[in-house]
Design an enzyme around this catalytic site. Structure first.
Site, short mmCIF file in Angstrom:
data_model
loop_
_atom_site.label_atom_id
_atom_site.label_comp_id
_atom_site.label_asym_id
_atom_site.label_seq_id
_atom_site.Cartn_x
_atom_site.Cartn_y
_atom_site.Cartn_z
N GLY A 96 -7.34 -1.72 12.32
CA GLY A 96 -7.18 -0.41 11.70
C GLY A 96 -8.50 0.35 11.71
O GLY A 96 -8.55 1.55 11.96
N ARG A 156 -14.58 -1.82 13.01
CA ARG A 156 -14.19 -3.20 13.30
C ARG A 156 -13.99 -3.38 14.80
O ARG A 156 -14.35 -4.41 15.38
CB ARG A 156 -12.90 -3.49 12.53
CG ARG A 156 -12.43 -4.91 12.35
CD ARG A 156 -13.46 -5.93 12.23
NE ARG A 156 -13.99 -6.25 10.93
CZ ARG A 156 -13.37 -6.92 9.96
NH1 ARG A 156 -12.15 -7.30 10.08
NH2 ARG A 156 -13.98 -7.21 8.85
N ARG A 207 -12.78 11.65 17.19
CA ARG A 207 -12.54 11.35 15.77
C ARG A 207 -13.17 10.03 15.32
O ARG A 207 -12.69 9.39 14.36
CB ARG A 207 -11.04 11.30 15.46
CG ARG A 207 -10.40 12.67 15.49
CD ARG A 207 -8.91 12.59 15.30
NE ARG A 207 -8.35 13.91 15.47
CZ ARG A 207 -7.90 14.69 14.48
NH1 ARG A 207 -7.88 14.25 13.25
NH2 ARG A 207 -7.44 15.88 14.72
N ARG A 258 -1.93 -5.95 17.15
CA ARG A 258 -2.61 -5.46 15.95
C ARG A 258 -3.30 -6.61 15.25
O ARG A 258 -2.70 -7.67 15.03
CB ARG A 258 -1.58 -4.80 15.01
CG ARG A 258 -2.10 -4.52 13.64
CD ARG A 258 -1.31 -3.47 12.88
NE ARG A 258 -1.38 -3.65 11.45
CZ ARG A 258 -2.51 -3.47 10.72
NH1 ARG A 258 -3.63 -3.10 11.27
NH2 ARG A 258 -2.48 -3.66 9.42
N SER A 313 -5.25 -6.56 8.25
CA SER A 313 -5.22 -7.32 7.01
C SER A 313 -3.94 -6.93 6.26
O SER A 313 -3.35 -5.88 6.54
CB SER A 313 -6.44 -7.03 6.14
OG SER A 313 -6.41 -5.69 5.72
N ASP A 363 -5.73 -9.90 0.19
CA ASP A 363 -5.55 -9.79 -1.25
C ASP A 363 -4.14 -10.23 -1.60
O ASP A 363 -3.30 -10.41 -0.72
CB ASP A 363 -5.79 -8.34 -1.72
CG ASP A 363 -4.94 -7.33 -0.98
OD1 ASP A 363 -5.19 -7.11 0.21
OD2 ASP A 363 -4.00 -6.78 -1.57
N ARG A 406 -13.65 -12.78 3.83
CA ARG A 406 -12.91 -11.90 4.75
C ARG A 406 -13.40 -12.07 6.17
O ARG A 406 -12.62 -12.15 7.12
CB ARG A 406 -13.08 -10.44 4.32
CG ARG A 406 -11.80 -9.83 3.88
CD ARG A 406 -11.76 -8.35 3.74
NE ARG A 406 -12.96 -7.66 3.46
CZ ARG A 406 -13.36 -7.27 2.25
NH1 ARG A 406 -12.63 -7.56 1.18
NH2 ARG A 406 -14.46 -6.60 2.10
N1 HPA Z 1 -1.22 -2.71 0.53
C1 HPA Z 1 -1.07 -2.09 1.69
N2 HPA Z 1 -1.75 -2.42 2.76
C2 HPA Z 1 -2.62 -3.43 2.67
C3 HPA Z 1 -2.82 -4.13 1.50
C4 HPA Z 1 -2.08 -3.75 0.37
O1 HPA Z 1 -2.22 -4.33 -0.71
N3 HPA Z 1 -3.77 -5.07 1.73
C5 HPA Z 1 -4.12 -4.95 3.03
N4 HPA Z 1 -3.43 -3.97 3.61
#
Ligand code: HPA
Length: 246
Positions: free
Chosen positions: A21, A25, A44, A88, A91, A215, A228
């Site tokens: 994303g 990175r 961009r 992709r 995370s 998370d 991470r």
């Molecule tokens: N919500 C949406 N997208 C995410 C999250 C989340 O908690 N963690 C990593 N990408």
């Protein structure tokens, strides 16, 4: 040649593109894992690089956050740059207690609260799925490395800051994690592969989403920056193993 969002010439981009994303990175991945990386896009600040990995030409490019953003970039990669394999590397947040922080999740399917698929005028809801070929290769790689991973459905949401914990309903349907891009990625690959009109490209386009769990919405835990990074490296090894085989 340039598309509205990518300033690269045909041939500058590999047939296999890894898609984090975060564009920074993408830069780090290119500089850390690829040989002779060359930047092909800065529009961009959505950096894209092409280099080689084990002798195979591989690109890595940021997608931005959300389905609107990944939808634009992957459409242009597929339709203007003949990209055939899109992986992709993202995370996601765990939405079931079984999924642990640091695990790798592979999205066999992507469910959504987005109306991204409205454009196809389907009289129902579309089940967006991964390329089985890419998924199988990723599973074999993770098993060979001994990395913990889960395979299943993810919930691709348009809304990060929700007022209600709607993820719980998706967990009740077996979704493992929440993220914000994969449904659109899988739609774009399917449409390009199978549409007979100008939406199609006349050959299969393969897509896969792989994530590290950053998370947990169940426990409220989040990873430290160091964790991470380590977990990210495992996911990268899997993605690069797959890319090198294509
Ligand atoms: N919500 C949406 N997208 C995410 C999250 C989340 O908690 N963690 C990593 N990408």
């Amino acid at each position: 040649m340039s598309t509205p969002h990518i300033a690269a010439n045909p041939g500058d981009i590999a047939q296999t593109v890894l898609l984090p994303g975060d564009p920074l990175r993408a830069k780090v991945v290119a500089e850390t894992f690829l040989e002779n990386p060359v930047c092909f896009n800065t529009i961009r600040n959505m950096f894209g690089y092409t280099g080689t990995y084990n002798g195979k030409k591989v690109s890595v490019m940021g997608t931005g956050m959300g389905m609107a953003s990944i939808g634009i970039y992957t459409h242009e990669l597929i339709h203007f740059y003949d990209v055939r394999n899109l992986i992709r590397i993202g995370s996601c947040g765990a939405i079931t207690p079984e999924v642990k922080i640091g695990d790798i999740i592979m999205a066999q399917g992507a469910s959504t609260d987005s109306n991204y698929a409205y454009q196809y005028e389907l009289q129902g809801s579309f089940a967006a799925i991964a390329s089985f070929d890419l998924l199988r290769r990723a599973v074999l790689s993770a098993e060979a490395h001994g990395f913990p991973f889960d395979v299943g459905n993810v919930f691709s949401t348009d809304i990060f800051y929700k007022e209600k914990p709607l993820w719980k309903d998706w967990a009740q349907m077996g979704c493992l994690g929440v993220e914000m891009e994969t449904f659109a990625l899988y739609c774009n690959a399917a449409r390009a592969s199978y549409a007979s009109g100008n939406g199609g490209v006349g050959h299969e386009v393969k897509a896969l989403g792989i994530f590290t769990v950053s998370d947990s919405l169940v426990t409220g835990e989040a990873t430290s920056a160091e964790e991470r990074q380590n977990n990210f490296i495992n996911m990268m090894e899997v993605a690069l193993d797959v890319a090198a085989q294509l």
